[in-house]
Design a protein around this motif. Structure first.
Motif, short mmCIF file in Angstrom:
data_model
loop_
_atom_site.label_atom_id
_atom_site.label_comp_id
_atom_site.label_asym_id
_atom_site.label_seq_id
_atom_site.Cartn_x
_atom_site.Cartn_y
_atom_site.Cartn_z
N LEU A 47 0.82 -1.20 0.00
CA LEU A 47 0.00 0.00 0.00
C LEU A 47 0.86 1.26 0.00
O LEU A 47 1.92 1.30 0.63
CB LEU A 47 -0.92 0.02 1.23
CG LEU A 47 -1.84 -1.18 1.45
CD1 LEU A 47 -2.77 -0.91 2.62
CD2 LEU A 47 -2.63 -1.53 0.21
N ASN A 48 0.38 2.26 -0.69
CA ASN A 48 1.07 3.54 -0.75
C ASN A 48 0.66 4.39 0.45
O ASN A 48 -0.06 5.38 0.34
CB ASN A 48 0.71 4.26 -2.06
CG ASN A 48 1.35 5.64 -2.17
OD1 ASN A 48 2.43 5.88 -1.62
ND2 ASN A 48 0.68 6.55 -2.86
N VAL A 49 1.10 3.96 1.64
CA VAL A 49 0.79 4.68 2.87
C VAL A 49 2.08 4.90 3.66
O VAL A 49 3.03 4.13 3.53
CB VAL A 49 -0.22 3.91 3.75
CG1 VAL A 49 -1.57 3.78 3.05
CG2 VAL A 49 0.31 2.53 4.12
N ASN A 168 3.50 -2.87 3.87
CA ASN A 168 3.17 -4.22 3.40
C ASN A 168 2.12 -4.86 4.31
O ASN A 168 2.13 -4.65 5.52
CB ASN A 168 4.41 -5.11 3.38
CG ASN A 168 5.49 -4.57 2.47
OD1 ASN A 168 5.26 -4.33 1.29
ND2 ASN A 168 6.68 -4.34 3.02
N MET A 169 1.24 -5.66 3.72
CA MET A 169 0.19 -6.33 4.47
C MET A 169 0.09 -7.77 3.99
O MET A 169 0.11 -8.04 2.79
CB MET A 169 -1.14 -5.61 4.26
CG MET A 169 -2.32 -6.22 4.98
SD MET A 169 -3.86 -5.33 4.60
CE MET A 169 -3.52 -3.72 5.32
N HIS A 170 -0.03 -8.71 4.94
CA HIS A 170 -0.16 -10.13 4.60
C HIS A 170 -1.31 -10.73 5.40
O HIS A 170 -1.37 -10.56 6.61
CB HIS A 170 1.14 -10.88 4.93
CG HIS A 170 2.38 -10.26 4.34
ND1 HIS A 170 2.71 -10.40 3.01
CD2 HIS A 170 3.32 -9.46 4.89
CE1 HIS A 170 3.83 -9.73 2.77
NE2 HIS A 170 4.22 -9.15 3.90
N THR A 193 -12.75 -4.52 1.71
CA THR A 193 -12.50 -3.85 2.98
C THR A 193 -11.30 -2.92 2.89
O THR A 193 -11.36 -1.77 3.35
CB THR A 193 -12.26 -4.89 4.09
OG1 THR A 193 -13.44 -5.68 4.26
CG2 THR A 193 -11.92 -4.21 5.41
N ILE A 194 -10.21 -3.41 2.28
CA ILE A 194 -9.00 -2.58 2.20
C ILE A 194 -9.25 -1.33 1.36
O ILE A 194 -8.78 -0.24 1.69
CB ILE A 194 -7.82 -3.39 1.61
CG1 ILE A 194 -7.51 -4.60 2.50
CG2 ILE A 194 -6.58 -2.51 1.47
CD1 ILE A 194 -7.27 -4.27 3.96
N VAL A 195 -10.01 -1.46 0.29
CA VAL A 195 -10.35 -0.29 -0.52
C VAL A 195 -11.23 0.67 0.27
O VAL A 195 -11.05 1.89 0.22
CB VAL A 195 -11.05 -0.73 -1.83
CG1 VAL A 195 -11.63 0.48 -2.56
CG2 VAL A 195 -10.09 -1.48 -2.73
N ARG A 196 -12.16 0.13 1.02
CA ARG A 196 -13.11 0.97 1.78
C ARG A 196 -12.40 1.79 2.86
O ARG A 196 -12.81 2.92 3.15
CB ARG A 196 -14.18 0.08 2.42
CG ARG A 196 -15.17 0.83 3.30
CD ARG A 196 -16.28 -0.09 3.79
NE ARG A 196 -15.75 -1.27 4.47
CZ ARG A 196 -15.33 -1.28 5.71
NH1 ARG A 196 -15.34 -0.16 6.44
NH2 ARG A 196 -14.89 -2.40 6.26
N VAL A 197 -11.34 1.24 3.46
CA VAL A 197 -10.67 1.94 4.56
C VAL A 197 -9.49 2.79 4.09
O VAL A 197 -8.66 3.20 4.90
CB VAL A 197 -10.19 0.95 5.65
CG1 VAL A 197 -11.37 0.20 6.23
CG2 VAL A 197 -9.15 -0.03 5.10
N GLY A 204 -2.79 9.61 -5.09
CA GLY A 204 -2.28 8.73 -6.14
C GLY A 204 -2.72 7.30 -5.94
O GLY A 204 -3.73 7.02 -5.27
N ASN A 205 -1.95 6.36 -6.51
CA ASN A 205 -2.29 4.95 -6.38
C ASN A 205 -2.24 4.52 -4.91
O ASN A 205 -1.29 4.83 -4.19
CB ASN A 205 -1.32 4.09 -7.19
CG ASN A 205 -1.53 4.23 -8.69
OD1 ASN A 205 -2.61 4.62 -9.13
ND2 ASN A 205 -0.51 3.92 -9.46
N TYR A 206 -3.23 3.80 -4.50
CA TYR A 206 -3.33 3.34 -3.11
C TYR A 206 -2.71 1.95 -2.97
O TYR A 206 -1.84 1.73 -2.14
CB TYR A 206 -4.81 3.34 -2.72
CG TYR A 206 -5.15 2.71 -1.39
CD1 TYR A 206 -4.40 2.98 -0.24
CD2 TYR A 206 -6.25 1.86 -1.28
CE1 TYR A 206 -4.75 2.40 0.98
CE2 TYR A 206 -6.61 1.30 -0.06
CZ TYR A 206 -5.86 1.56 1.06
OH TYR A 206 -6.20 1.00 2.26
N ILE A 207 -3.15 1.01 -3.78
CA ILE A 207 -2.59 -0.34 -3.77
C ILE A 207 -1.65 -0.46 -4.96
O ILE A 207 -2.07 -0.46 -6.11
CB ILE A 207 -3.70 -1.39 -3.85
CG1 ILE A 207 -4.66 -1.23 -2.66
CG2 ILE A 207 -3.11 -2.80 -3.85
CD1 ILE A 207 -5.87 -2.13 -2.70
N THR A 208 -0.37 -0.57 -4.68
CA THR A 208 0.62 -0.57 -5.76
C THR A 208 0.99 -1.97 -6.22
O THR A 208 1.54 -2.14 -7.30
CB THR A 208 1.90 0.18 -5.32
OG1 THR A 208 2.46 -0.46 -4.17
CG2 THR A 208 1.58 1.64 -4.99
#
Length: 227
Positions: A47-49, A168-170, A193-197, A204-208
């Motif tokens: 994720l781009n966070v 990173n998320m697993h 869920t990940i998109v909603r939060v 920019g891009n959230y999930i890269t």
């Protein structure tokens, strides 16, 4: 890294340059397990966070529609003992459970849930429970007045999601033995869920990057088109 002949043969099933739909990836991942046991299927996201920023934290829980194939042992520390037992908690008790953990170094469980009134005494175990990720926390839904509902959800397949400091998320969300539709349903629940939060501060891009893979199996890239 030198790969086995079996791994190389299975890896040829996956086009490393292709972005697969959830449906395509769910069907393909069942064919890519290289182990003899019922392998876990994980989703890994980048994720781009910036997790150093309070307004970009991505953390929470969700209940998978079909569970993840693993039954967790639940310790409920509460005065609502009958409610916790009825919901299926494996171990139930009050302050004596805190003493057992402290005195016996006892960790024969996967999750601790608690009612808020018990947290002052549980917090004394911070150095023991914190490093193991076992400290009950309202943000992960493991501290609740409704202890029965909390236990029921965990037993039904509630999982935690959170990014590490690199974004990173697993999440383990299924087993190879699951039928394809159950894999699709669980994966869609996570992605939705990940998109909603998504934090409002992220530009920019959230999930890269997003891939699913079995234990020791090759990564299958998935697309987020339409999300």
């Amino acid at each position: 890294m030198k790969r086995s002949k079996q791994y190389r043969a299975i890896a040829e099933l996956v086009d490393s340059n292709k972005l697969y739909t959830v449906e395509e990836a769910a069907e393909l991942v069942k064919k890519t397990s290289t182990v003899k046991f019922d392998a876990t299927i994980d989703v890994s996201l980048k994720l781009n966070v910036d997790m150093r920023q309070a307004d970009q934290q991505v953390r929470g829980t969700l209940v998978l529609p079909h569970g993840n194939g693993r039954t967790k042992k639940v310790l409920a520390i509460t005065n609502k003992t009958e409610e916790a037992k009825a919901a299926g908690a494996d171990f139930v008790g009050g302050a004596e459970m805190v003493d057992k953990i402290k005195d016996e170094n006892w960790f024969d469980y996967d999750v601790i849930v608690a009612t808020p009134d018990m947290m002052p005494i549980i917090s004394k175990l911070g150095r023991l429970l914190g490093p193991k990720g076992l400290m009950p926390n309202p943000k992960t839904g493991t501290v609740s007045l409704d202890i029965g509902k909390t236990v029921t959800e965990i037993k039904a397949g509630k999982v935690e999601y959170r990014c590490d400091k690199e974004g990173n998320m697993h999440i383990s969300f299924a087993r190879v033995s699951f039928d394809t539709q159950k894999i699709i349903d669980n994966l869609n629940a996570i992605l939705t869920t990940i998109v909603r939060v998504r934090p409002a501060a992220v530009k920019g891009n959230y999930i890269t990057n997003a891939v699913i893979h079995t234990t020791m199996g090759p990564a299958i890239k998935i697309t987020f088109a339409g999300r």
